[in-house]
Write an enzyme that holds these catalytic residues in place. Structure first.
Site, PDB file in Angstrom:
ATOM      1  N   LYS A   1      42.747  26.881  53.188  1.00  0.00           N
ATOM      2  CA  LYS A   1      42.421  26.633  51.774  1.00  0.00           C
ATOM      3  C   LYS A   1      41.120  27.316  51.369  1.00  0.00           C
ATOM      4  CE  LYS A   1      45.346  22.772  50.702  1.00  0.00           C
ATOM      5  NZ  LYS A   1      45.588  21.541  49.975  1.00  0.00           N
TER       6      LYS A   1
ATOM      7  N   LYS B   1      53.046  22.576  47.677  1.00  0.00           N
ATOM      8  CA  LYS B   1      52.909  22.404  46.222  1.00  0.00           C
ATOM      9  C   LYS B   1      52.050  23.485  45.625  1.00  0.00           C
ATOM     10  CE  LYS B   1      52.096  17.586  46.400  1.00  0.00           C
ATOM     11  NZ  LYS B   1      50.716  17.417  46.805  1.00  0.00           N
TER      12      LYS B   1
ATOM     13  N   LYS C   1      55.024  27.119  55.426  1.00  0.00           N
ATOM     14  CA  LYS C   1      55.363  25.742  55.056  1.00  0.00           C
ATOM     15  C   LYS C   1      55.593  25.641  53.544  1.00  0.00           C
ATOM     16  CE  LYS C   1      52.118  22.575  53.950  1.00  0.00           C
ATOM     17  NZ  LYS C   1      52.213  21.319  53.221  1.00  0.00           N
TER      18      LYS C   1
HETATM   19  P1  ATP Z   1      49.303  21.159  48.964  1.00  0.00           P
HETATM   20  O1  ATP Z   1      50.045  22.441  49.110  1.00  0.00           O
HETATM   21  O2  ATP Z   1      48.733  20.940  47.609  1.00  0.00           O
HETATM   22  O3  ATP Z   1      48.348  20.894  50.099  1.00  0.00           O
HETATM   23  P2  ATP Z   1      51.555  19.716  50.034  1.00  0.00           P
HETATM   24  O4  ATP Z   1      52.811  20.261  49.483  1.00  0.00           O
HETATM   25  O5  ATP Z   1      51.186  20.076  51.432  1.00  0.00           O
HETATM   26  O6  ATP Z   1      50.380  20.019  49.028  1.00  0.00           O
HETATM   27  P3  ATP Z   1      50.635  16.964  50.262  1.00  0.00           P
HETATM   28  O7  ATP Z   1      50.316  16.089  49.129  1.00  0.00           O
HETATM   29  O8  ATP Z   1      49.463  17.615  50.927  1.00  0.00           O
HETATM   30  O9  ATP Z   1      51.639  18.138  49.857  1.00  0.00           O
HETATM   31  O10 ATP Z   1      51.515  16.212  51.326  1.00  0.00           O
HETATM   32  C1  ATP Z   1      52.110  14.956  51.150  1.00  0.00           C
HETATM   33  C2  ATP Z   1      52.997  14.621  52.328  1.00  0.00           C
HETATM   34  O11 ATP Z   1      54.101  15.536  52.390  1.00  0.00           O
HETATM   35  C3  ATP Z   1      52.300  14.726  53.685  1.00  0.00           C
HETATM   36  O12 ATP Z   1      52.761  13.663  54.515  1.00  0.00           O
HETATM   37  C4  ATP Z   1      52.759  16.042  54.235  1.00  0.00           C
HETATM   38  O13 ATP Z   1      52.764  16.074  55.642  1.00  0.00           O
HETATM   39  C5  ATP Z   1      54.178  16.116  53.690  1.00  0.00           C
HETATM   40  N1  ATP Z   1      54.599  17.509  53.533  1.00  0.00           N
HETATM   41  C6  ATP Z   1      54.024  18.435  52.731  1.00  0.00           C
HETATM   42  N2  ATP Z   1      54.652  19.611  52.838  1.00  0.00           N
HETATM   43  C7  ATP Z   1      55.675  19.421  53.739  1.00  0.00           C
HETATM   44  C8  ATP Z   1      56.693  20.269  54.277  1.00  0.00           C
HETATM   45  N3  ATP Z   1      56.791  21.542  53.903  1.00  0.00           N
HETATM   46  N4  ATP Z   1      57.566  19.746  55.166  1.00  0.00           N
HETATM   47  C9  ATP Z   1      57.476  18.450  55.552  1.00  0.00           C
HETATM   48  N5  ATP Z   1      56.531  17.594  55.077  1.00  0.00           N
HETATM   49  C10 ATP Z   1      55.639  18.067  54.185  1.00  0.00           C
END
Ligand code: ATP
Ligand code: LTN
Length: 324
Positions: free
Chosen positions: A112, A196, A193
């Protein structure tokens, strides 16, 4: 007393199928077995700039999606992190026992920080605040996607260090990963991965995407140049689509799709995703039709967890010799 579960999602961007399969679905499945607390971690979201008017709307939208995805507010507490002051307070106390080197090593921080022009201190402290979220409720189980494993290891290291410096204070939290869907990859690039914060219209399937959009995104998902599924040697794009499909519909096994042409397979994946998301979207529309409902749920959650948080803060302050 039931063991306590805690987890959280940032109210930033649009929740996607990776968040659902990696986290929310698992939460809904285990909530009845534990005392469950699910947080909307707005203090984590602001470690990168958020437009204020969008953030406040996202907090409520995320709460509505929790409920639509199966979190039952009569069984679980749904809490906005910033509404319980103890999270930020404990984060400071834990910061003082956390070596800087541990924080610089975090892969999410490195990834990040690379994308920011100026790196805020909050981004570095992010995992300490996450440790505080967990430790303040003495949670023993933390259901997350695989990307959070390193942060959880750090939370245990911080808890251990605190316990050895000041005496047994914190319960050691265990990581709980889903059996299928712990790491969903981006549709446009199956080596990254699904996230968001990633740019690109074809990257993620949002939980609120309609059927047409889902079909289109899956039809365009990156695969390889083979014509049909070879179960002996599946490329990462096809393997990712199969994981998504399986997590949505358990009858879609590797054997059941062997030899299927990619076009037909993608249609089958889209059907499984649409069937899984449809009832969630329907419930989301019902919930959001009543604006006061969500605020009521969040207030109930806050009232339930406040005494637990206050109790831990007093215990920690006393252990450290602070004024209580
Ligand atoms: P950002 O990209 O803004 O960091 P993010 O998509 O990683 O966001 P978070 O709010 O950080 O989302 O994650 C919320 C939950 O979703 C966490 O438990 C995280 O492990 C899970 N998660 C996020 N992305 C994935 C993915 N690609 N596959 C499985 N679990 C996920
Ligand atoms: N960092 C997590 C969100 C999060 C969290 C938590 C998860 C904040 N606090 C406590 C589990 C427990 C993420 O998913 N990016």
């Amino acid at each position: 007393m039931k063991a306590r579960v805690l987890s959280g999602v940032q109210p930033s961007g649009q929740l996607h199928i990776g968040n659902y399969l990696g986290a929310l679905k698992n939460w809904a499945e285990i909530q009845g077995h534990y005392e469950s607390i699910f947080c909307i971690v707005d203090l984590h979201a602001i470690t990168v700039y958020q437009k204020p008017e969008e953030l406040s709307a996202k907090i409520r939208e995320t709460a509505a999606l929790f409920i639509a995805a199966g979190i039952d507010p009569d069984q679980s507490s749904i809490v906005v992190q910033s509404s319980v002051p103890g999270h930020a307070e404990l984060a400071w106390l834990l910061t003082c026992v956390t070596p800087l080197g541990w924080l610089y090593r975090m892969t999410q921080f490195k990834a990040k920080a690379e994308k920011q022009e100026t790196v805020g201190d909050g981004l570095l402290q992010y995992p300490v605040l996450m440790a505080a979220d967990i430790l303040i409720y003495q949670a023993s189980i933390v259901p997350v996607g695989e990307d959070q494993s390193q942060h959880l290891e750090l939370a245990r290291d911080i808890a251990q260090r605190f316990n050895s410096l000041y005496g047994e204070t914190f319960v050691m939290p265990a990581t709980h990963l889903p059996t299928v869907g712990a790491r969903i990859m981006g549709l446009d690039d199956p080596t990254q991965k699904m996230s968001k914060s990633a740019a690109g219209a074809g990257h993620a399937i949002a939980l609120l995407d309609d059927a047409k959009v889902i079909q289109k995104k899956i039809a365009r998902a990156t695969t390889d140049s083979k014509p049909a599924i070879d179960t002996e040697e599946m490329g990462p794009g096809i393997a990712n689509l199969l994981t998504i499909a399986q997590a949505c519909d358990s009858s879609l096994t590797k054997e059941s799709v062997a030899g299927m042409r990619y076009g037909d397979f993608k249609k089958r994946v889209a059907e499984a995703v649409i069937a899984r998301l449809e009832p969630i979207q329907q419930r989301y529309r019902e919930i959001t039709a009543d604006a006061a409902y969500i605020d009521g749920v969040l207030e109930r959650g806050r009232q339930h967890v406040l005494p637990i948080a206050e109790d831990t803060i007093s215990k920690v302050k006393r252990a450290m010799g602070l004024y209580v």
